[in-house]
Scaffold this motif. Structure first.
Motif, PDB file in Angstrom:
ATOM      1  N   GLY A 361       9.662  53.791  46.463  1.00 42.69           N
ATOM      2  CA  GLY A 361       9.850  54.826  45.461  1.00 42.69           C
ATOM      3  C   GLY A 361      10.709  54.441  44.284  1.00 42.69           C
ATOM      4  O   GLY A 361      10.984  55.282  43.417  1.00 42.69           O
ATOM      5  N   LEU A 362      11.164  53.207  44.197  1.00 43.38           N
ATOM      6  CA  LEU A 362      12.008  52.790  43.076  1.00 43.38           C
ATOM      7  C   LEU A 362      11.165  52.762  41.802  1.00 43.38           C
ATOM      8  O   LEU A 362      10.150  52.066  41.730  1.00 43.38           O
ATOM      9  N   ALA A 363      11.579  53.521  40.805  1.00 38.74           N
ATOM     10  CA  ALA A 363      10.806  53.654  39.571  1.00 38.74           C
ATOM     11  C   ALA A 363      11.044  52.460  38.661  1.00 38.74           C
ATOM     12  O   ALA A 363      11.968  51.667  38.860  1.00 38.74           O
ATOM     13  N   GLU A 364      10.211  52.339  37.612  1.00 39.34           N
ATOM     14  CA  GLU A 364      10.268  51.157  36.744  1.00 39.34           C
ATOM     15  C   GLU A 364      11.616  51.013  36.046  1.00 39.34           C
ATOM     16  O   GLU A 364      12.160  49.909  35.944  1.00 39.34           O
ATOM     17  N   ASP A 365      12.182  52.130  35.540  1.00 40.45           N
ATOM     18  CA  ASP A 365      13.474  52.025  34.855  1.00 40.45           C
ATOM     19  C   ASP A 365      14.579  51.671  35.834  1.00 40.45           C
ATOM     20  O   ASP A 365      15.550  50.981  35.473  1.00 40.45           O
ATOM     21  N   GLU A 366      14.448  52.104  37.076  1.00 42.92           N
ATOM     22  CA  GLU A 366      15.442  51.759  38.085  1.00 42.92           C
ATOM     23  C   GLU A 366      15.335  50.286  38.484  1.00 42.92           C
ATOM     24  O   GLU A 366      16.346  49.632  38.758  1.00 42.92           O
ATOM     25  N   ILE A 367      14.109  49.760  38.497  1.00 40.80           N
ATOM     26  CA  ILE A 367      13.943  48.331  38.766  1.00 40.80           C
ATOM     27  C   ILE A 367      14.626  47.511  37.683  1.00 40.80           C
ATOM     28  O   ILE A 367      15.316  46.527  37.965  1.00 40.80           O
ATOM     29  N   ILE A 368      14.457  47.923  36.426  1.00 42.10           N
ATOM     30  CA  ILE A 368      15.101  47.206  35.317  1.00 42.10           C
ATOM     31  C   ILE A 368      16.618  47.244  35.473  1.00 42.10           C
ATOM     32  O   ILE A 368      17.313  46.259  35.187  1.00 42.10           O
ATOM     33  N   THR A 369      17.155  48.369  35.948  1.00 41.52           N
ATOM     34  CA  THR A 369      18.601  48.471  36.166  1.00 41.52           C
ATOM     35  C   THR A 369      19.057  47.442  37.195  1.00 41.52           C
ATOM     36  O   THR A 369      20.099  46.786  37.016  1.00 41.52           O
ATOM     37  N   TRP A 370      18.298  47.296  38.287  1.00 43.23           N
ATOM     38  CA  TRP A 370      18.635  46.269  39.280  1.00 43.23           C
ATOM     39  C   TRP A 370      18.540  44.880  38.653  1.00 43.23           C
ATOM     40  O   TRP A 370      19.381  44.008  38.906  1.00 43.23           O
ATOM     41  N   MET A 371      17.526  44.638  37.856  1.00 50.14           N
ATOM     42  CA  MET A 371      17.341  43.321  37.239  1.00 50.14           C
ATOM     43  C   MET A 371      18.472  42.986  36.281  1.00 50.14           C
ATOM     44  O   MET A 371      18.759  41.799  36.035  1.00 50.14           O
ATOM     45  N   ASP A 372      19.111  44.003  35.731  1.00 49.91           N
ATOM     46  CA  ASP A 372      20.196  43.781  34.769  1.00 49.91           C
ATOM     47  C   ASP A 372      21.486  43.303  35.420  1.00 49.91           C
ATOM     48  O   ASP A 372      22.427  42.936  34.704  1.00 49.91           O
ATOM     49  N   MET A 373      21.568  43.310  36.752  1.00 49.59           N
ATOM     50  CA  MET A 373      22.795  42.852  37.411  1.00 49.59           C
ATOM     51  C   MET A 373      23.074  41.399  37.034  1.00 49.59           C
ATOM     52  O   MET A 373      22.233  40.525  37.263  1.00 49.59           O
ATOM     53  N   PRO A 374      24.233  41.105  36.460  1.00 49.01           N
ATOM     54  CA  PRO A 374      24.518  39.726  36.025  1.00 49.01           C
ATOM     55  C   PRO A 374      24.531  38.731  37.181  1.00 49.01           C
ATOM     56  O   PRO A 374      24.281  37.544  36.983  1.00 49.01           O
ATOM     57  N   GLN A 375      24.820  39.201  38.397  1.00 49.78           N
ATOM     58  CA  GLN A 375      24.884  38.305  39.541  1.00 49.78           C
ATOM     59  C   GLN A 375      23.513  37.773  39.951  1.00 49.78           C
ATOM     60  O   GLN A 375      23.424  36.854  40.773  1.00 49.78           O
ATOM     61  N   LEU A 376      22.433  38.364  39.409  1.00 49.11           N
ATOM     62  CA  LEU A 376      21.088  37.913  39.761  1.00 49.11           C
ATOM     63  C   LEU A 376      20.498  36.950  38.739  1.00 49.11           C
ATOM     64  O   LEU A 376      19.383  36.455  38.939  1.00 49.11           O
ATOM     65  N   CYS A 377      21.207  36.662  37.686  1.00 48.99           N
ATOM     66  CA  CYS A 377      20.604  35.907  36.587  1.00 48.99           C
ATOM     67  C   CYS A 377      20.234  34.483  36.991  1.00 48.99           C
ATOM     68  O   CYS A 377      19.324  33.890  36.401  1.00 48.99           O
ATOM     69  N   ASP A 378      20.887  33.907  37.991  1.00 49.77           N
ATOM     70  CA  ASP A 378      20.639  32.510  38.363  1.00 49.77           C
ATOM     71  C   ASP A 378      19.874  32.353  39.669  1.00 49.77           C
ATOM     72  O   ASP A 378      19.837  31.258  40.235  1.00 49.77           O
ATOM     73  N   ILE A 379      19.259  33.427  40.173  1.00 50.44           N
ATOM     74  CA  ILE A 379      18.556  33.306  41.446  1.00 50.44           C
ATOM     75  C   ILE A 379      17.322  32.416  41.295  1.00 50.44           C
ATOM     76  O   ILE A 379      16.714  32.328  40.239  1.00 50.44           O
ATOM     77  N   HIS A 380      16.963  31.750  42.409  1.00 48.10           N
ATOM     78  CA  HIS A 380      15.797  30.869  42.439  1.00 48.10           C
ATOM     79  C   HIS A 380      14.591  31.548  43.077  1.00 48.10           C
ATOM     80  O   HIS A 380      13.455  31.107  42.863  1.00 48.10           O
ATOM     81  N   SER A 381      14.822  32.583  43.882  1.00 43.71           N
ATOM     82  CA  SER A 381      13.735  33.243  44.601  1.00 43.71           C
ATOM     83  C   SER A 381      13.904  34.757  44.504  1.00 43.71           C
ATOM     84  O   SER A 381      14.993  35.273  44.779  1.00 43.71           O
ATOM     85  N   LEU A 382      12.824  35.456  44.132  1.00 38.50           N
ATOM     86  CA  LEU A 382      12.866  36.910  43.969  1.00 38.50           C
ATOM     87  C   LEU A 382      11.659  37.534  44.670  1.00 38.50           C
ATOM     88  O   LEU A 382      10.516  37.104  44.471  1.00 38.50           O
ATOM     89  N   THR A 383      11.925  38.563  45.489  1.00 34.53           N
ATOM     90  CA  THR A 383      10.865  39.322  46.153  1.00 34.53           C
ATOM     91  C   THR A 383      11.078  40.799  45.876  1.00 34.53           C
ATOM     92  O   THR A 383      12.158  41.336  46.124  1.00 34.53           O
ATOM     93  N   LEU A 384      10.052  41.452  45.352  1.00 41.97           N
ATOM     94  CA  LEU A 384      10.083  42.891  45.079  1.00 41.97           C
ATOM     95  C   LEU A 384       8.920  43.537  45.814  1.00 41.97           C
ATOM     96  O   LEU A 384       7.750  43.292  45.487  1.00 41.97           O
ATOM     97  N   LEU A 385       9.232  44.388  46.803  1.00 39.89           N
ATOM     98  CA  LEU A 385       8.204  45.047  47.594  1.00 39.89           C
ATOM     99  C   LEU A 385       8.426  46.558  47.580  1.00 39.89           C
ATOM    100  O   LEU A 385       9.571  47.019  47.492  1.00 39.89           O
ATOM    101  N   ALA A 386       7.339  47.308  47.706  1.00 45.50           N
ATOM    102  CA  ALA A 386       7.375  48.773  47.814  1.00 45.50           C
ATOM    103  C   ALA A 386       8.075  49.418  46.634  1.00 45.50           C
ATOM    104  O   ALA A 386       8.672  50.486  46.753  1.00 45.50           O
ATOM    105  N   VAL A 387       8.032  48.767  45.475  1.00 40.49           N
ATOM    106  CA  VAL A 387       8.591  49.348  44.258  1.00 40.49           C
ATOM    107  C   VAL A 387       7.461  49.518  43.243  1.00 40.49           C
ATOM    108  O   VAL A 387       6.369  48.975  43.406  1.00 40.49           O
ATOM    109  N   ASP A 388       7.743  50.260  42.195  1.00 39.24           N
ATOM    110  CA  ASP A 388       6.712  50.607  41.213  1.00 39.24           C
ATOM    111  C   ASP A 388       6.617  49.502  40.161  1.00 39.24           C
ATOM    112  O   ASP A 388       7.350  49.495  39.173  1.00 39.24           O
TER     113      ASP A 388
END
Length: 492
Positions: A361-388
């Protein structure tokens, strides 16, 4: 089997260049039987390991079952020499798997274990879903007569359905009190107790508690997978480094039982929920979500939590300075929890490389909010499931970003997994995002940070159109044509 052995002959010089050089032979061997017995034994081991990884489960080989044609007994059917060498090669016999134990297994299993000698052995015993009395009796015989020296157990997996074998607890007790214990990894699945809704007798709960306690008392044990309807109250051993917990555990129980496990490196909690213990908590249990101090796991690099509870109750107490992989899933994960994750990162001062989010149920604007976390900027692997996953999200994931507050999200991303995209997405936006990630132009991001290209991507779509199929084929073909490239795209 002979065909499998002979298949490896062309690689002998690559495997053993010094041993097989002409310094050791007056002439090149004409057949495999001309090789020294030690080399022939090594070939047998190499063949079993490679065949096991190619055809069967990579955990343990060989696979002792009538359904599997690969086991060391077949070597003895080729000729007398091979029978002799296979018998002397003890390591061939140090892995045994018995599925649905039957009386016909007993004689060969006993011979198998005897041929391993004093080498540590890896054991898998898996009962059927509805074991017969014959299967129960065979399992008892295996523990009583075949695996009778538990000090030699190295890695074990026991999947029990119905009643727990009588000899199992004494065998664990022998390991726990032994000064020469070699048990490094254990998987214990008590499937009869997986359903917490069923009524269980008090003695069953006490037996499960005893098994858990004995596992904590084994000084050599570093890896544990536990499957039951609840997690007993005994504190986790400080020697456990990897824990995979299938059984439910409450937040209070988690705080009490794991606070002493300072050597944990990987923790998987598949059901963080309300308290489900069938027995009383120990007297020393005093922590709760209201009075718990911060708990530091200095070596924990992987944390995976699936929960129906508010995750804030758990993350707020943790400090994980070595954390590099975080996986969060379940209905207990919400948009508001991104602040709790940020708090965990700030307390821990960790550097994340892998992030997995499954949040229904995570909406698109909420996904962007999670993506904005500075601690995620250098990740090598990303998985997004059950989100919009919408066009807006795909635009934000493009390089450079076509939506959002950052010029480029996840600049070092190498592996991407996306759950089902919205049926309304534009295939053009999806392909534009994929192409920009697999083939980047460093100058777009500035000269100070060269671009990192995707190596793998798996994306679920509602409609796998011909355009997507064609692009997938083109990209994978190009990836194979580039020396050293591992580029791979999959639309599912």
């Amino acid at each position: 089997m002979p065909a499998s052995i002979l298949y490896n002959l062309p690689n002998l010089r690559a495997l053993f260049p010094q041993v097989l050089s002409r310094k050791f032979f007056s002439h090149a061997p004409k057949s495999i039987n001309d090789l020294p017995l030690e080399i022939l034994g090594i070939i047998f081991l190499e063949t079993f390991e490679s065949c096991g990884k190619r055809d069967f489960t990579p955990r343990l080989t060989p696979y002792f079952s009538p359904e599997c044609p690969l086991d060391p007994f077949y070597l003895g059917q080729v000729c007398r020499l091979w029978r002799h060498v296979s018998f002397l090669t003890r390591k061939l016999w140090t892995h045994i798997t018995i599925v649905h134990p039957k009386p016909i297994h007993l004689a060969r299993a006993k011979m198998w274990v005897e041929r391993a000698g004093n080498y540590p052995i890896d054991i898998i015993v898996c009962q059927s879903d509805n074991p017969s009395e014959e299967e129960y009796d065979t399992t008892e015989s295996l523990l009583a007569d075949v695996f009778r020296i538990p000090e030699l157990w190295r890695k074990v997996e026991f999947y029990f359905n119905g009643r727990i074998p009588r000899m199992f607890v004494p065998r664990l007790a022998a390991i726990a009190t032994s000064e020469i214990s070699q048990l490094d990894a254990a998987c214990v699945a008590l499937r009869s107790l997986l359903d917490v809704s069923l009524h269980h007798e008090k003695w069953e709960a006490l037996c499960v508690d005893e098994i858990w306690r004995l596992l904590q008392d084994i000084p050599s044990l570093t890896t544990l997978q536990w499957q039951a309807s609840y997690t007993p109250g005994t504190r986790l051993s400080s020697g456990i480094q990897i824990l995979d917990l299938y059984s439910p555990i409450g937040v209070d129980e988690f705080l009490n039982q794991f606070c002493s496990a300072v050597n944990l490196q990987a923790l998987v909690i598949r059901d963080l929920s309300e308290s489900t213990s069938l027995t009383d908590m120990p007297e020393h249990a005093w922590l709760s979500v209201w009075n718990a101090p911060q708990i530091v796991f200095p070596h924990l690099h992987t944390l995976e939590i699936t929960t129906v509870l508010e995750i804030r109750q758990t993350l707020g107490w943790l400090v994980l300075p070595s954390l590099s992989c975080l996986k969060l899933a379940g209905t207990g994960i919400s948009h508001d929890n991104h602040q709790d994750v940020i708090g965990l990162f700030r307390r821990s001062l960790c550097k994340l490389s892998t992030f997995y989010l499954e949040c229904p149920g995570l909406a698109e604007d909420e996904i962007i909010t999670w993506m904005d976390m500075p601690q995620l900027c250098d990740i090598h692997s990303l998985t997004l499931l059950a989100v919009d996953i919408t066009d807006i999200v795909l635009l934000a994931l493009s390089r450079p970003a076509l939506h959002g507050s950052q010029a480029c999200y996840f600049k070092k991303l190498k592996h991407l997994v996306i759950g089902t995209c919205s049926p309304q997405i534009d295939d053009g936006n999806l392909l534009r995002m994929v192409g920009s990630r697999f083939w980047t132009v460093p100058s777009v991001l500035g000269q100070d940070l060269p671009g990192t290209e995707l190596e793998t991507a798996t994306i679920a779509v509602m409609d796998k159109t011909s355009e997507l199929v064609a692009y997938q084929g083109m990209l994978n073909k190009c990836g194979k044509a580039i020396p050293g490239s591992s580029k791979s795209l999959t639309f599912i």
